[in-house]
Design a protein around this motif. Structure first.
Motif, PDB file in Angstrom:
ATOM      1  N   ILE A   1       0.836  -1.201   0.000  1.00  0.00           N
ATOM      2  CA  ILE A   1       0.000   0.000   0.000  1.00  0.00           C
ATOM      3  C   ILE A   1       0.877   1.259   0.000  1.00  0.00           C
ATOM      4  O   ILE A   1       0.673   2.178  -0.803  1.00  0.00           O
ATOM      5  CB  ILE A   1      -0.942   0.012   1.219  1.00  0.00           C
ATOM      6  CG1 ILE A   1      -1.949  -1.137   1.128  1.00  0.00           C
ATOM      7  CG2 ILE A   1      -1.665   1.357   1.306  1.00  0.00           C
ATOM      8  CD1 ILE A   1      -2.910  -1.024  -0.029  1.00  0.00           C
TER       9      ILE A   1
ATOM     10  N   ALA B   1       1.420   3.947  -2.973  1.00  0.00           N
ATOM     11  CA  ALA B   1       1.129   5.366  -2.746  1.00  0.00           C
ATOM     12  C   ALA B   1       2.318   6.232  -3.157  1.00  0.00           C
ATOM     13  O   ALA B   1       2.160   7.266  -3.817  1.00  0.00           O
ATOM     14  CB  ALA B   1       0.790   5.602  -1.279  1.00  0.00           C
TER      15      ALA B   1
ATOM     16  N   THR C   1       2.626   6.234  -6.962  1.00  0.00           N
ATOM     17  CA  THR C   1       1.527   6.935  -7.632  1.00  0.00           C
ATOM     18  C   THR C   1       1.711   8.438  -7.581  1.00  0.00           C
ATOM     19  O   THR C   1       1.596   9.127  -8.610  1.00  0.00           O
ATOM     20  CB  THR C   1       0.179   6.560  -6.995  1.00  0.00           C
ATOM     21  OG1 THR C   1      -0.035   5.152  -7.162  1.00  0.00           O
ATOM     22  CG2 THR C   1      -0.963   7.323  -7.656  1.00  0.00           C
TER      23      THR C   1
ATOM     24  N   GLU D   1      -6.544  11.808  -2.276  1.00  0.00           N
ATOM     25  CA  GLU D   1      -6.870  10.401  -2.524  1.00  0.00           C
ATOM     26  C   GLU D   1      -5.828   9.473  -1.911  1.00  0.00           C
ATOM     27  O   GLU D   1      -6.167   8.488  -1.238  1.00  0.00           O
ATOM     28  CB  GLU D   1      -6.959  10.135  -4.032  1.00  0.00           C
ATOM     29  CG  GLU D   1      -8.269  10.581  -4.661  1.00  0.00           C
ATOM     30  CD  GLU D   1      -8.344  10.177  -6.118  1.00  0.00           C
ATOM     31  OE1 GLU D   1      -7.277   9.946  -6.731  1.00  0.00           O
ATOM     32  OE2 GLU D   1      -9.463  10.099  -6.649  1.00  0.00           O
ATOM     33  N   ILE D   2      -4.553   9.785  -2.139  1.00  0.00           N
ATOM     34  CA  ILE D   2      -3.492   8.914  -1.638  1.00  0.00           C
ATOM     35  C   ILE D   2      -3.412   9.001  -0.121  1.00  0.00           C
ATOM     36  O   ILE D   2      -3.145   7.998   0.562  1.00  0.00           O
ATOM     37  CB  ILE D   2      -2.153   9.276  -2.295  1.00  0.00           C
ATOM     38  CG1 ILE D   2      -2.239   9.017  -3.804  1.00  0.00           C
ATOM     39  CG2 ILE D   2      -1.007   8.472  -1.693  1.00  0.00           C
ATOM     40  CD1 ILE D   2      -1.024   9.423  -4.574  1.00  0.00           C
TER      41      ILE D   2
ATOM     42  N   ASP E   1      -5.854   6.571   1.071  1.00  0.00           N
ATOM     43  CA  ASP E   1      -5.389   5.185   0.931  1.00  0.00           C
ATOM     44  C   ASP E   1      -4.440   4.803   2.058  1.00  0.00           C
ATOM     45  O   ASP E   1      -4.555   3.725   2.655  1.00  0.00           O
ATOM     46  CB  ASP E   1      -4.681   4.999  -0.415  1.00  0.00           C
ATOM     47  CG  ASP E   1      -5.619   5.122  -1.597  1.00  0.00           C
ATOM     48  OD1 ASP E   1      -6.850   4.992  -1.398  1.00  0.00           O
ATOM     49  OD2 ASP E   1      -5.128   5.350  -2.716  1.00  0.00           O
TER      50      ASP E   1
ATOM     51  N   ARG F   1      -6.321   4.560   5.471  1.00  0.00           N
ATOM     52  CA  ARG F   1      -7.099   3.330   5.647  1.00  0.00           C
ATOM     53  C   ARG F   1      -6.206   2.152   6.014  1.00  0.00           C
ATOM     54  O   ARG F   1      -6.591   1.299   6.813  1.00  0.00           O
ATOM     55  CB  ARG F   1      -7.896   3.022   4.370  1.00  0.00           C
ATOM     56  CG  ARG F   1      -9.149   3.850   4.216  1.00  0.00           C
ATOM     57  CD  ARG F   1     -10.010   3.371   3.073  1.00  0.00           C
ATOM     58  NE  ARG F   1      -9.362   3.591   1.796  1.00  0.00           N
ATOM     59  CZ  ARG F   1      -9.429   4.730   1.121  1.00  0.00           C
ATOM     60  NH1 ARG F   1     -10.109   5.750   1.615  1.00  0.00           N
ATOM     61  NH2 ARG F   1      -8.824   4.868  -0.042  1.00  0.00           N
ATOM     62  N   GLU F   2      -5.024   2.096   5.437  1.00  0.00           N
ATOM     63  CA  GLU F   2      -4.122   0.981   5.721  1.00  0.00           C
ATOM     64  C   GLU F   2      -3.529   1.074   7.127  1.00  0.00           C
ATOM     65  O   GLU F   2      -3.520   0.095   7.874  1.00  0.00           O
ATOM     66  CB  GLU F   2      -2.990   0.965   4.681  1.00  0.00           C
ATOM     67  CG  GLU F   2      -1.910  -0.074   4.928  1.00  0.00           C
ATOM     68  CD  GLU F   2      -2.405  -1.507   4.805  1.00  0.00           C
ATOM     69  OE1 GLU F   2      -1.701  -2.420   5.281  1.00  0.00           O
ATOM     70  OE2 GLU F   2      -3.507  -1.719   4.237  1.00  0.00           O
TER      71      GLU F   2
END
Length: 301
Positions: free
Chosen positions: A4, A8, A11, A222-223, A226, A229-230
């Motif tokens: 994850i 990230a 990205t 957005e990242i 992510d 959440r992880e």
């Protein structure tokens, strides 16, 4: 590093590549202005070794910055406890990167090593302040430092003041040790939520100032979601509380895009009718004069 966090990191680097320039400035003391070009190279390298022919290794980032000069960089992002092998892995990658672009002239091999650094998302007692290569050759000894950036040492103010926006998705790591407290104490959680509201507001302001674009803003948010959440998957209240702020920011972005598209469609219909001045169209559509003028240009060709 976890998939994850690795994803990230890759990205945001690939989608918002100009955001890496302030990070390079901070690590290496460069003075890139943001006008430079960032050009990526393949991350896959095949290491020729006696025990494994063509064994593949993947680097996190391998790129060059093209400005007044051209410099090649290699960054690795790490979230795990230092295992004593990072320097070996880095050197393997660097040597292969250098060899990939090596030049042979009259049996003389010339290789250029990249400027290398490590970004540690978590800082442990064993995390070094810097690393070092010492290369002993028959022709002499060469040594140089490999800088280390510890993301957790940067405050939220630092990230905005120094334009280290690239690191915002990983800012949550600086609060990791307090997750249990936030999860059971609503008042403490509210403080964390306020920080993330400040992040959203800060990004909004930078977009208004045209320091970043709408795409950059959305990608950072957005990242961040992510990563959040992880890292908070065992802390439901933290995940929900901060996640709602980031999710709300994304919904607002989508609504704003739809609103802007509607305004442009309205202005275009008015322009086609040809009965209103540009000033009147701007007033009725909610767009600026310059935006209406830009839409009008194709109408007059």
């Amino acid at each position: 590093m976890g998939n994850i966090y690795d994803g990230a990191f890759r990205t945001i680097l690939n989608d918002c590549r100009k955001l890496i320039l302030p990070v390079i400035n901070e690590i290496f003391g460069e003075r890139y202005t943001g006008e430079e070009e960032v050009e990526f190279f393949p991350n896959e390298h095949f290491l020729n070794q006696q025990d494994a022919a063509g064994r593949e290794r993947i680097t996190d980032t391998n790129f060059r910055i093209i400005g007044k000069t051209v410099k090649k960089y290699h960054l690795e992002c790490e979230s795990s406890l230092p295992d004593g092998r990072m320097a070996i892995r880095l050197f393997e990658y660097d040597a292969q990167i250098a060899l990939d672009e090596g030049e042979v002239t009259e049996e003389t091999l010339t290789v250029t090593f990249p400027h290398t650094a490590v970004l540690y998302l978590r800082a442990y007692e064993k995390t070094p302040d810097q690393m070092k290569y010492v290369i002993v050759t028959p022709g002499g000894t060469v040594s140089y430092d490999v800088p280390v950036m510890k993301v957790q040492t940067y405050t939220l103010a630092d990230l905005f003041d120094k334009r280290l926006l690239f690191l915002i998705p990983f800012y949550i790591f600086s609060h990791e040790k307090s997750f249990a407290k936030y999860n059971r104490n609503e008042r403490e959680l509210e403080k964390l939520k306020q920080e993330y509201q400040e992040i959203v507001s800060g990004l909004d302001e930078l977009e208004r100032q045209e320091v970043i674009g709408a795409f950059d803003r959305r990608t950072i948010i957005e990242i961040s979601g992510d990563v959040l959440r992880e890292i908070t998957k065992k802390y439901e209240n933290v995940q929900k509380g901060v996640g709602e702020i980031m999710g709300g920011a994304l919904l607002e972005t989508s609504s704003r895009r739809l609103r802007d598209e509607t305004r442009k469609e309205t202005a275009l219909r008015m322009l086609k009718r040809g009965k209103l001045t540009l000033e009147e169209i701007a007033e009725y559509s909610g767009l600026s004069i310059s935006e209406v003028k830009a839409l009008a240009e194709p109408q007059t060709v």
